[in-house]
Scaffold this active site. Structure first.
Site, PDB file in Angstrom:
ATOM      1  CE  LYS A 114      11.913  94.147 -19.029  1.00  0.00           C
ATOM      2  NZ  LYS A 114      12.289  93.754 -17.759  1.00  0.00           N
ATOM      3  CE  LYS A 170      12.832  99.412 -17.172  1.00  0.00           C
ATOM      4  NZ  LYS A 170      12.436  98.524 -16.138  1.00  0.00           N
ATOM      5  CE  LYS A 208      17.113  94.189 -11.163  1.00  0.00           C
ATOM      6  NZ  LYS A 208      15.973  93.387 -11.495  1.00  0.00           N
TER       7      LYS A 208
HETATM    8  P1  TYM Z   1      12.799  94.698 -10.979  1.00  0.00           P
HETATM    9  O1  TYM Z   1      13.789  93.884 -10.276  1.00  0.00           O
HETATM   10  O2  TYM Z   1      12.835  94.777 -12.461  1.00  0.00           O
HETATM   11  O3  TYM Z   1      12.866  96.169 -10.420  1.00  0.00           O
HETATM   12  C1  TYM Z   1      12.919  96.367  -9.025  1.00  0.00           C
HETATM   13  C2  TYM Z   1      12.372  97.738  -8.691  1.00  0.00           C
HETATM   14  O4  TYM Z   1      13.196  98.747  -9.274  1.00  0.00           O
HETATM   15  C3  TYM Z   1      12.374  99.666  -9.976  1.00  0.00           C
HETATM   16  N1  TYM Z   1      13.152 100.192 -11.103  1.00  0.00           N
HETATM   17  C4  TYM Z   1      13.414 101.487 -11.284  1.00  0.00           C
HETATM   18  N2  TYM Z   1      13.085 102.574 -10.568  1.00  0.00           N
HETATM   19  C5  TYM Z   1      13.530 103.760 -11.031  1.00  0.00           C
HETATM   20  N3  TYM Z   1      14.283 103.896 -12.170  1.00  0.00           N
HETATM   21  C6  TYM Z   1      14.628 102.816 -12.900  1.00  0.00           C
HETATM   22  N4  TYM Z   1      15.368 102.929 -13.988  1.00  0.00           N
HETATM   23  C7  TYM Z   1      14.189 101.544 -12.473  1.00  0.00           C
HETATM   24  N5  TYM Z   1      14.353 100.279 -12.955  1.00  0.00           N
HETATM   25  C8  TYM Z   1      13.700  99.469 -12.102  1.00  0.00           C
HETATM   26  C9  TYM Z   1      11.190  98.851 -10.441  1.00  0.00           C
HETATM   27  O5  TYM Z   1      10.092  99.681 -10.732  1.00  0.00           O
HETATM   28  C10 TYM Z   1      10.963  97.963  -9.252  1.00  0.00           C
HETATM   29  O6  TYM Z   1      10.188  98.629  -8.281  1.00  0.00           O
HETATM   30  N6  TYM Z   1       8.046  93.577 -11.157  1.00  0.00           N
HETATM   31  C11 TYM Z   1       9.009  94.020 -10.146  1.00  0.00           C
HETATM   32  C12 TYM Z   1       9.348  92.916  -9.189  1.00  0.00           C
HETATM   33  C13 TYM Z   1       8.160  92.420  -8.448  1.00  0.00           C
HETATM   34  C14 TYM Z   1       7.387  93.126  -7.490  1.00  0.00           C
HETATM   35  C15 TYM Z   1       6.372  92.215  -7.079  1.00  0.00           C
HETATM   36  C16 TYM Z   1       7.447  94.410  -6.971  1.00  0.00           C
HETATM   37  C17 TYM Z   1       7.635  91.172  -8.562  1.00  0.00           C
HETATM   38  N7  TYM Z   1       6.565  91.052  -7.750  1.00  0.00           N
HETATM   39  C18 TYM Z   1       5.402  92.605  -6.147  1.00  0.00           C
HETATM   40  C19 TYM Z   1       6.468  94.780  -6.037  1.00  0.00           C
HETATM   41  C20 TYM Z   1       5.471  93.888  -5.635  1.00  0.00           C
HETATM   42  C21 TYM Z   1      10.234  94.577 -10.860  1.00  0.00           C
HETATM   43  O7  TYM Z   1      10.119  95.375 -11.723  1.00  0.00           O
HETATM   44  O8  TYM Z   1      11.418  94.145 -10.463  1.00  0.00           O
END
Ligand code: TYM
Length: 343
Positions: free
Chosen positions: A119, A209, A212
């Site tokens: 990022k 990947k 968002k």
């Molecule tokens: P975020 O919002 O970026 O992503 C949310 C979840 O979606 C999964 N994800 C995917 N899975 C499969 N293929 C993809 N292309 C893809 N893009 C995103 C992410 O792995 C995530 O599980 N850091 C976390 C948010 C968070 C969190 C936490 C999660 C903050 N604190 C504590 C678990 C526990 C995240 O990536 O959000």
């Protein structure tokens, strides 16, 4: 005896897409529907994580509520005391524990995080924030405050989950048993019934990947896309010139991604979808099947969005946030005592 905790969060920096849905939300909801008697299930919006990269702040409030509604449209039951929903920033202990954990986290270990490297590489040095650098520490606090054992996340987050384990063990070794250490990633995958973390790829650039944060959104199917828009995105997905359908993630990443999406959208085994399409020479037929499956999925989703009563959702949210504050403050106090901040 307290129940083991399953916990996950999805940021509100934009609408959720099918990668978020299949990678994290669906496994969580499946557990919420089947295991709410035996586990405590915590699902939250990490709103403080939402602006680790730039966003339009005037839209954040609306986006948070929208994403919470998406959780319900995805099937999250609101009527169980074993299932909690909350917003991270409404529980100040997340920020406080982060600061304490920061002081036991190495600069080098954060610099090695793949997500930080990916990022930050697209941004100029002045736009790479300390918040982006610090992201995994706040995520560890999110997990450790509630003693989570299982954390369904996509493959891109497994390194952060490993860090949460590392910092929990480091603190426990130094100060005694403060934290529940989440299960190793291999055990997590087995618990959620898969061999490895999921990574849905961008439709236009299938080596990346689906994300968002992608500004164009052309290769991303958002849960709010109209069926027409979603179908068009699938039909113009990048494939290859091999001319034969094979599940080969290295040579045919676009086709492999479409097969994966088809299996997930239909709720079928990947192996049976691969068996059906393997060797076929029409990419068009595969794309049409994926487009239909995605349109069905989004149609159901959007119909359920219309039925959500926002007042019920808000009432549950406020009720749960009070409870989560009490739980989080208990853990925080133990940590404050351990590091000498409280008698
Ligand atoms: P975020 O919002 O970026 O992503 C949310 C979840 O979606 C999964 N994800 C995917 N899975 C499969 N293929 C993809 N292309 C893809 N893009 C995103 C992410 O792995 C995530 O599980 N850091 C976390 C948010 C968070 C969190 C936490 C999660 C903050 N604190 C504590 C678990 C526990 C995240 O990536 O959000």
């Amino acid at each position: 005896m307290t129940k083991p905790v399953i916990l996950t969060g999805l940021r509100a920096n934009n609408d959720l897409h099918i990668g978020n849905y299949f990678g994290a939300l669906l496994p969580f909801i499946d557990m919420a529907k089947t295991k709410a008697d035996d586990y405590q299930l915590d699902l939250f919006v990490p709103d403080l994580h939402s602006f680790t990269t730039p966003i339009d702040h005037s839209k954040l409030q609306q986006q948070i509520m929208h994403n919470l509604k998406l959780f319900v449209a995805a099937g999250l039951p609101l009527n169980s005391d074993n299932i909690r929903i909350y917003r991270q920033s409404y529980i100040p202990a997340h920020s406080e524990l982060t600061w304490i954990l920061d002081c036991f986290t190495g600069f080098g270990e954060m610099s090695r995080m793949t997500q930080f490297k990916d990022k930050s590489s697209g941004l100029g040095a002045e736009r790479v924030t300390v918040g982006l650098f610090n992201y995994p520490v706040l995520m560890a606090a999110d997990i450790l405050l509630y003693g989570a054992t299982y954390v369904p996340v996509g493959d891109d987050q497994t390194q952060h989950l490993e860090f949460a384990r590392d910092i929990a063990e480091r603190m426990n070794n130094k100060f005694g048993e403060l934290f529940v250490v989440p299960k190793p990633v291999k055990d997590q995958n087995a618990f959620f019934g898969k061999d490895q973390g999921l990574r849905i790829k961008d439709l236009v650039e299938p080596t990346k990947k689906m994300s968002k944060s992608d500004d164009t959104g052309k290769g991303v199917i958002f849960l709010g896309d109209t069926p027409d828009v979603a179908a068009k995105k699938v039909m113009s997905a990048t494939t290859d010139s091999e001319g034969v359908v094979r599940f080969d993630t290295a040579k045919q990443p676009g086709i492999a991604n479409l097969l994966q999406i088809l299996a997930l959208a239909r709720g079928e085994d990947l192996s049976s979808v691969i068996d059906h399409y393997d060797g076929q020479t029409s990419y068009g037929a595969l794309k049409t099947a994926v487009a239909e499956a995605v349109v069905d999925l989004l149609g159901d989703f959007q119909a359920r969005m219309e039925l959500i009563d926002e007042n019920d959702l808000l009432a549950k949210l406020e009720h749960d946030e009070a409870i989560m504050n009490a739980t989080a403050n208990k853990t925080l106090l133990q940590v404050q005592k351990a590091v000498g901040l409280r008698a």
